[in-house]
Design a protein around this motif. Structure first.
Motif, PDB file in Angstrom:
ATOM      1  N   LEU A 188     -16.150  10.232 -73.941  1.00 36.48           N
ATOM      2  CA  LEU A 188     -15.546   9.412 -72.889  1.00 36.48           C
ATOM      3  C   LEU A 188     -14.489  10.166 -72.090  1.00 36.48           C
ATOM      4  N   PHE A 189     -13.800  11.107 -72.742  1.00 38.29           N
ATOM      5  CA  PHE A 189     -12.649  11.742 -72.110  1.00 38.29           C
ATOM      6  C   PHE A 189     -12.835  13.255 -72.032  1.00 38.29           C
ATOM      7  N   PRO A 190     -12.516  13.875 -70.893  1.00 38.27           N
ATOM      8  CA  PRO A 190     -12.556  15.330 -70.790  1.00 38.27           C
ATOM      9  C   PRO A 190     -11.449  15.952 -71.640  1.00 38.27           C
ATOM     10  N   ALA A 191     -11.562  17.248 -71.907  1.00 35.63           N
ATOM     11  CA  ALA A 191     -10.647  17.909 -72.836  1.00 35.63           C
ATOM     12  C   ALA A 191      -9.187  17.736 -72.456  1.00 35.63           C
ATOM     13  N   GLU A 192      -8.895  17.784 -71.152  1.00 35.85           N
ATOM     14  CA  GLU A 192      -7.496  17.724 -70.742  1.00 35.85           C
ATOM     15  C   GLU A 192      -6.879  16.332 -70.864  1.00 35.85           C
ATOM     16  N   ARG A 193      -7.703  15.293 -71.136  1.00 31.85           N
ATOM     17  CA  ARG A 193      -7.195  13.931 -71.301  1.00 31.85           C
ATOM     18  C   ARG A 193      -7.482  13.369 -72.693  1.00 31.85           C
ATOM     19  N   ARG A 194      -8.090  14.173 -73.520  1.00 32.86           N
ATOM     20  CA  ARG A 194      -8.545  13.654 -74.816  1.00 32.86           C
ATOM     21  C   ARG A 194      -7.386  13.392 -75.769  1.00 32.86           C
ATOM     22  N   GLY A 195      -6.328  14.200 -75.680  1.00 36.26           N
ATOM     23  CA  GLY A 195      -5.201  14.016 -76.588  1.00 36.26           C
ATOM     24  C   GLY A 195      -4.570  12.646 -76.460  1.00 36.26           C
ATOM     25  N   ARG A 196      -4.428  12.146 -75.237  1.00 33.99           N
ATOM     26  CA  ARG A 196      -3.861  10.815 -75.042  1.00 33.99           C
ATOM     27  C   ARG A 196      -4.740   9.750 -75.697  1.00 33.99           C
ATOM     28  N   ALA A 197      -6.054   9.899 -75.530  1.00 38.12           N
ATOM     29  CA  ALA A 197      -6.968   8.933 -76.135  1.00 38.12           C
ATOM     30  C   ALA A 197      -6.892   8.975 -77.658  1.00 38.12           C
TER      31      ALA A 197
END
Length: 472
Positions: A137-146
């Motif tokens: 669902l989330f690209p690498a640069e936004r995955r940490g927040r998820a």
């Protein structure tokens, strides 16, 4: 704008998928399976009096869930790779909801243990799909927040468990802790059906039948042996079956399983997964974390109720601030892991946890009060939050899409097996005391989680110190 799909996969159904809404739908199911164990722990006394159950039978209400949860995780991760994580997640959530209803209607202890086992299998189907779907669902640069939201939900469930369990048992009896899952599970299923992307594999994967048999037998024997060894005095279980024999059998089955995976064309556990340094380090660190958590709260609860005279709800309430802080820190660590080295975050978390548990052990002298334990427990809460989210991100950050489901299954398996090992080890240390108070025994038992946390800190040094990919 439609985000590009990972290579080797068919596009997610519906380019209009809202990743944030899908994440929250996932969190409903994840919250339920995280909440289940702490809620049931509070209900054990009422359950015993209502059903006339022995202490051993009541303990097995939770042990059966833990065992049936841990064993199928590797298979469940691979099922997501074959049939699609949304389909497997929905199947698990529906089964978990129906099993909860069956638990609430159970006429006796044997029926309750059986339905709890079914509930554990259903939870195992769900757990690996959460991480898999977050990756897609989330690209690498936004995955940490998820992943921070994912970690925060786990902490919130552990924080809410003792209080919610106490309230439900007081208001409705032990059956209410299972009945509440029915409307929540139904609402979560509808939300997940509507909001999750229907990602399907680009090609049909075959399941390794012999691999399933060998891994299931091996993990069942090992987890049961470690989890129940103390109850059988590490001797005979029934007839010729002994705990040492089960442990040896489990090791042999897993050795045969790994040998088959090496030469199989469609392995249940692709061994090339273990060649990824970050994944292997994160999985080992996750196992150490599970062992530490399993080894921390068992002796602490025994001390609070045995030496200090706390009731179960009061003892659980003392740990609530720990898990609230853990939830907040997991969310913050997720955001930071998008721009900061996860090795640094996880390593700091392990160090803080080791310091917090070590301080607890030093404070637990005979006659010590409960409130002086709160500051080190809060330090532990910060440590838990800093470890959980970055480790999950590290486990999958360098993997190709076709390995994510298997990786998630293995990662959860090591965590669950570590928890069983931690509980068994601290139980042995508590039982081994010759004389002394519960405080002295707890001080000795807490040496195990400190050692496990130092192992986890060592595993963090194997993680590559690179930061995640930044956008733009």
């Amino acid at each position: 704008m439609t985000r590009e799909q990972p290579p080797g996969a068919e596009p997610c159904a519906g380019s209009s998928t809202n990743p944030r809404a899908a994440l929250y739908a996932l969190c409903v199911g994840f919250f339920m399976i995280c909440l289940d164990a702490p809620v049931v722990n509070v209900a054990v006394p009422d359950l015993r009096s209502s059903l006339g159950a022995s202490l051993n039978s009541a303990v097995w209400v939770n042990s059966a869930y833990a065992l049936s949860y841990a064993v199928p995780l590797i298979l469940a991760g691979r099922l997501g790779d074959r049939y699609g994580p949304k389909r497997v997640f929905l199947t698990g959530l529906a089964a978990f909801t129906l099993a909860s209803l069956a638990c609430a209607l159970a006429p006796g202890t044997a029926a309750l243990i059986t339905t709890r086992s079914l509930q554990g299998v259903a939870a195992a189907l769900m757990a690996p799909q959460v991480m898999t779907l977050i990756v897609h669902l989330f690209p690498a640069e936004r995955r940490g927040r998820a992943l921070g939201v994912y970690g925060a939900v786990g902490g919130a469930a552990l924080a809410a468990g003792p209080l919610l369990g106490g309230l439900l048992v007081t208001a409705t009896g032990w059956r209410g802790i299972f009945l509440v899952n029915v409307p929540v599970g139904a609402a979560g299923w509808i939300a997940a059906y509507r909001l999750l992307p229907n990602r399907r594999p680009a090609r049909e994967h075959r399941l390794d039948a012999w691999g399933i048999v060998l891994s299931s037998l091996g993990l069942t024997a090992l987890v049961f042996g470690v989890q129940s060894g103390e109850a059988y005095d590490w001797g005979t279980v029934a007839g010729p079956v002994t705990i040492p024999g089960l442990l040896v059998f489990g090791v042999l089955c897993l050795a045969a399983f790994l040998g088959r995976q090496r030469y199989g064309t469609e392995p249940l556990l692709p061994l090339r997964l273990l060649h990824h340094r970050d994944f292997s380090a994160a999985a080992l660190a996750g196992g150490a974390m599970g062992a530490a958590m399993g080894g921390l709260f068992l002796p602490l609860m025994i001390y609070l109720q045995g030496d200090l005279g706390y009731g179960p709800t009061a003892a659980g309430a003392l740990t609530v601030p720990t898990f609230v802080l853990s939830s907040l820190c997991a969310r913050a660590a997720g955001k930071r892991s998008d721009t900061t080295s996860p090795r640094l975050l996880a390593g700091t978390g392990f160090a803080l946890l080791a310091a917090g548990v070590g301080t607890l052990a030093a404070l637990l002298g005979p006659g010590a009060g409960g409130w002086p334990l709160v500051p080190p427990l809060l330090v532990c809460g910060i440590g838990i939050g800093l470890v959980s989210t970055p480790l999950a991100g590290v486990a999958v950050r360098t993997l190709e899409p076709g390995l994510v489901g298997a990786a998630s299954g293995v990662f959860h398996t090591t965590r669950q097996f570590g928890g069983a090992l931690g509980t068994a080890a601290t139980g042995m240390l508590l039982e081994a005391r010759v004389a002394g108070s519960a405080a002295t025994a707890t001080q000795t038992a807490l040496l195990f989680p400190v050692a496990a946390l130092l192992v986890g800190l060592g595993c963090c040094t194997l993680i590559r110190p690179t930061t995640p990919v930044r956008p733009g």
